[in-house]
Design a protein around this motif. Structure first.
Motif, PDB file in Angstrom:
ATOM      1  N   ASN A   1     -10.396  -0.022   9.414  1.00  8.87           N
ATOM      2  CA  ASN A   1      -9.406  -1.088   9.391  1.00  8.87           C
ATOM      3  C   ASN A   1      -9.136  -1.510   7.946  1.00  8.87           C
ATOM      4  O   ASN A   1     -10.067  -1.763   7.173  1.00  8.87           O
ATOM      5  CB  ASN A   1      -9.905  -2.288  10.199  1.00  8.87           C
ATOM      6  CG  ASN A   1      -8.794  -3.264  10.518  1.00  8.87           C
ATOM      7  OD1 ASN A   1      -7.804  -2.919  11.152  1.00  8.87           O
ATOM      8  ND2 ASN A   1      -8.938  -4.499  10.032  1.00  8.87           N
ATOM      9  N   CYS A   2      -7.843  -1.557   7.600  1.00  6.96           N
ATOM     10  CA  CYS A   2      -7.468  -1.903   6.227  1.00  6.96           C
ATOM     11  C   CYS A   2      -7.627  -3.408   6.004  1.00  6.96           C
ATOM     12  O   CYS A   2      -7.035  -4.207   6.730  1.00  6.96           O
ATOM     13  CB  CYS A   2      -6.020  -1.497   5.981  1.00  6.96           C
ATOM     14  SG  CYS A   2      -5.400  -2.027   4.378  1.00  6.96           S
ATOM     15  N   PRO A   3      -8.415  -3.809   4.997  1.00  5.49           N
ATOM     16  CA  PRO A   3      -8.617  -5.237   4.749  1.00  5.49           C
ATOM     17  C   PRO A   3      -7.386  -5.898   4.120  1.00  5.49           C
ATOM     18  O   PRO A   3      -7.292  -7.118   4.082  1.00  5.49           O
ATOM     19  CB  PRO A   3      -9.806  -5.266   3.781  1.00  5.49           C
ATOM     20  CG  PRO A   3      -9.746  -3.943   3.086  1.00  5.49           C
ATOM     21  CD  PRO A   3      -9.172  -2.966   4.071  1.00  5.49           C
ATOM     22  N   ARG A   4      -6.419  -5.092   3.655  1.00  8.98           N
ATOM     23  CA  ARG A   4      -5.221  -5.652   3.008  1.00  8.98           C
ATOM     24  C   ARG A   4      -4.152  -5.997   4.030  1.00  8.98           C
ATOM     25  O   ARG A   4      -3.542  -7.058   3.976  1.00  8.98           O
ATOM     26  CB  ARG A   4      -4.658  -4.661   1.981  1.00  8.98           C
ATOM     27  CG  ARG A   4      -5.636  -4.236   0.921  1.00  8.98           C
ATOM     28  CD  ARG A   4      -6.023  -5.387   0.001  1.00  8.98           C
ATOM     29  NE  ARG A   4      -7.361  -5.227  -0.556  1.00  8.98           N
ATOM     30  CZ  ARG A   4      -7.645  -4.538  -1.653  1.00  8.98           C
ATOM     31  NH1 ARG A   4      -6.695  -3.984  -2.336  1.00  8.98           N
ATOM     32  NH2 ARG A   4      -8.892  -4.416  -2.066  1.00  8.98           N
ATOM     33  N   CYS A   5      -3.905  -5.080   4.973  1.00  2.00           N
ATOM     34  CA  CYS A   5      -2.820  -5.321   5.932  1.00  2.00           C
ATOM     35  C   CYS A   5      -3.325  -5.443   7.364  1.00  2.00           C
ATOM     36  O   CYS A   5      -2.538  -5.629   8.287  1.00  2.00           O
ATOM     37  CB  CYS A   5      -1.755  -4.227   5.831  1.00  2.00           C
ATOM     38  SG  CYS A   5      -2.298  -2.628   6.457  1.00  2.00           S
ATOM     39  N   ASP A   6      -4.642  -5.344   7.540  1.00  2.00           N
ATOM     40  CA  ASP A   6      -5.268  -5.482   8.862  1.00  2.00           C
ATOM     41  C   ASP A   6      -4.711  -4.490   9.886  1.00  2.00           C
ATOM     42  O   ASP A   6      -4.495  -4.831  11.040  1.00  2.00           O
ATOM     43  CB  ASP A   6      -5.112  -6.936   9.360  1.00  2.00           C
ATOM     44  CG  ASP A   6      -6.135  -7.258  10.453  1.00  2.00           C
ATOM     45  OD1 ASP A   6      -7.182  -6.577  10.500  1.00  2.00           O
ATOM     46  OD2 ASP A   6      -5.864  -8.162  11.261  1.00  2.00           O
TER      47      ASP A   6
ATOM     48  N   VAL B   1      -6.107   5.668   0.453  1.00  2.00           N
ATOM     49  CA  VAL B   1      -4.817   4.990   0.573  1.00  2.00           C
ATOM     50  C   VAL B   1      -4.571   4.666   2.049  1.00  2.00           C
ATOM     51  O   VAL B   1      -4.721   5.520   2.921  1.00  2.00           O
ATOM     52  CB  VAL B   1      -3.687   5.879   0.024  1.00  2.00           C
ATOM     53  CG1 VAL B   1      -2.323   5.254   0.297  1.00  2.00           C
ATOM     54  CG2 VAL B   1      -3.870   6.111  -1.471  1.00  2.00           C
ATOM     55  N   CYS B   2      -4.201   3.417   2.312  1.00  2.60           N
ATOM     56  CA  CYS B   2      -3.892   3.001   3.679  1.00  2.60           C
ATOM     57  C   CYS B   2      -2.537   3.567   4.065  1.00  2.60           C
ATOM     58  O   CYS B   2      -1.552   3.389   3.342  1.00  2.60           O
ATOM     59  CB  CYS B   2      -3.883   1.474   3.754  1.00  2.60           C
ATOM     60  SG  CYS B   2      -3.310   0.858   5.347  1.00  2.60           S
ATOM     61  N   SER B   3      -2.488   4.244   5.209  1.00  2.00           N
ATOM     62  CA  SER B   3      -1.228   4.874   5.614  1.00  2.00           C
ATOM     63  C   SER B   3      -0.208   3.834   6.076  1.00  2.00           C
ATOM     64  O   SER B   3       0.986   4.117   6.133  1.00  2.00           O
ATOM     65  CB  SER B   3      -1.476   5.905   6.712  1.00  2.00           C
ATOM     66  OG  SER B   3      -2.087   5.285   7.820  1.00  2.00           O
ATOM     67  N   ALA B   4      -0.673   2.626   6.376  1.00  7.32           N
ATOM     68  CA  ALA B   4       0.259   1.583   6.831  1.00  7.32           C
ATOM     69  C   ALA B   4       0.896   0.827   5.674  1.00  7.32           C
ATOM     70  O   ALA B   4       2.110   0.627   5.647  1.00  7.32           O
ATOM     71  CB  ALA B   4      -0.462   0.612   7.765  1.00  7.32           C
ATOM     72  N   CYS B   5       0.083   0.404   4.684  1.00  8.35           N
ATOM     73  CA  CYS B   5       0.643  -0.407   3.599  1.00  8.35           C
ATOM     74  C   CYS B   5       0.728   0.339   2.275  1.00  8.35           C
ATOM     75  O   CYS B   5       1.294  -0.169   1.309  1.00  8.35           O
ATOM     76  CB  CYS B   5      -0.145  -1.712   3.439  1.00  8.35           C
ATOM     77  SG  CYS B   5      -1.837  -1.480   2.837  1.00  8.35           S
ATOM     78  N   GLY B   6       0.168   1.534   2.220  1.00  6.83           N
ATOM     79  CA  GLY B   6       0.286   2.354   1.022  1.00  6.83           C
ATOM     80  C   GLY B   6      -0.607   1.947  -0.134  1.00  6.83           C
ATOM     81  O   GLY B   6      -0.502   2.502  -1.224  1.00  6.83           O
TER      82      GLY B   6
HETATM   83 ZN   LIG Z   1      -3.179  -1.367   4.708  1.00  6.56          ZN
END
Ligand SMILES: [Zn+2]
Length: 195
Positions: free
Chosen positions: A95-100, A138-143
């Motif tokens: 789970n991305c801590p930046r964009c959840d 790299v988060c695939s959702a927020c880059g």
């Molecule tokens: Zn993210």
């Protein structure tokens, strides 16, 4: 019952601090009578160490139900990933801590294997972190490239430079785990299961 294990991973300690902290924790555990200084290789199944501390006279205080005799406690020092359960090498999700946003790596129950393409950036980031202390994916959702140690992982997957493997131990008592974390002075992740 030797195939059960309990594990506490320090997810914050640095490689440099891990050795001295491990020694302080062993001192504390010996003083509490949970383990002894005597080492044994019996029933230690860690992939990285081959012996552990023999349980001490007060080992039962550390568990909620002392219904069987535990095996040694292995202290694992060095940056690594730690897996619970059946020991898959991949996390089920991150789970991305930046964009959840949750990146699904193993699409249960459709699949029991990781999607290699999805897992690759994490695997690379973990390898770089093991090598140098820094790595990101790299988060695939927020880059955003997020440090590998900041991702939130599914249960049974943790990164850390210090882990304590209680091989063959019954489940640890909550108050013992809380006191253990206080002694470490860091956030921890706990695993348990059969292997
Ligand atoms: Zn993210």
């Amino acid at each position: 019952m030797g195939d059960f294990f309990q594990r506490i991973v320090d997810v914050e300690v640095t490689q440099e601090e891990a050795g001295p902290l491990a020694e302080r924790m062993v001192d504390w555990l010996v003083a509490e009578g949970v383990i002894t200084r005597e080492m044994s290789g019996d029933a230690v199944y860690s992939l990285t160490v081959d012996e552990g501390h023999v349980p001490g006279p007060n080992w039962a205080r550390a568990v909620s139900d002392p219904s069987w005799e535990p095996a040694p406690v292995a202290v694992v020092v060095g940056r690594d990933y730690h897996v619970g359960g059946q020991g898959e090498d991949e996390a089920e999700w991150a789970n991305c801590p930046r964009c959840d946003t949750k990146t699904v790596i193993i699409d249960y129950p459709e699949s029991f294997e990781a999607d290699d393409e999805v897992w690759q950036p994490f695997e690379d980031g973990i390898a770089a972190w093991k090598e140098t202390g820094e790595g990101s994916a790299v988060c695939s959702a927020c880059g955003v490239p997020v440090p590998i140690t900041e991702w939130e992982w599914s249960w049974g997957f943790a990164l850390g430079a210090l882990a304590f493997d209680f091989w063959g131990w019954p489940p640890l008592d909550d108050s013992f785990v809380a006191e253990f974390g206080k002694q470490l002075g860091h956030r921890t992740d706990e695993h348990s299961g059969k292997f």
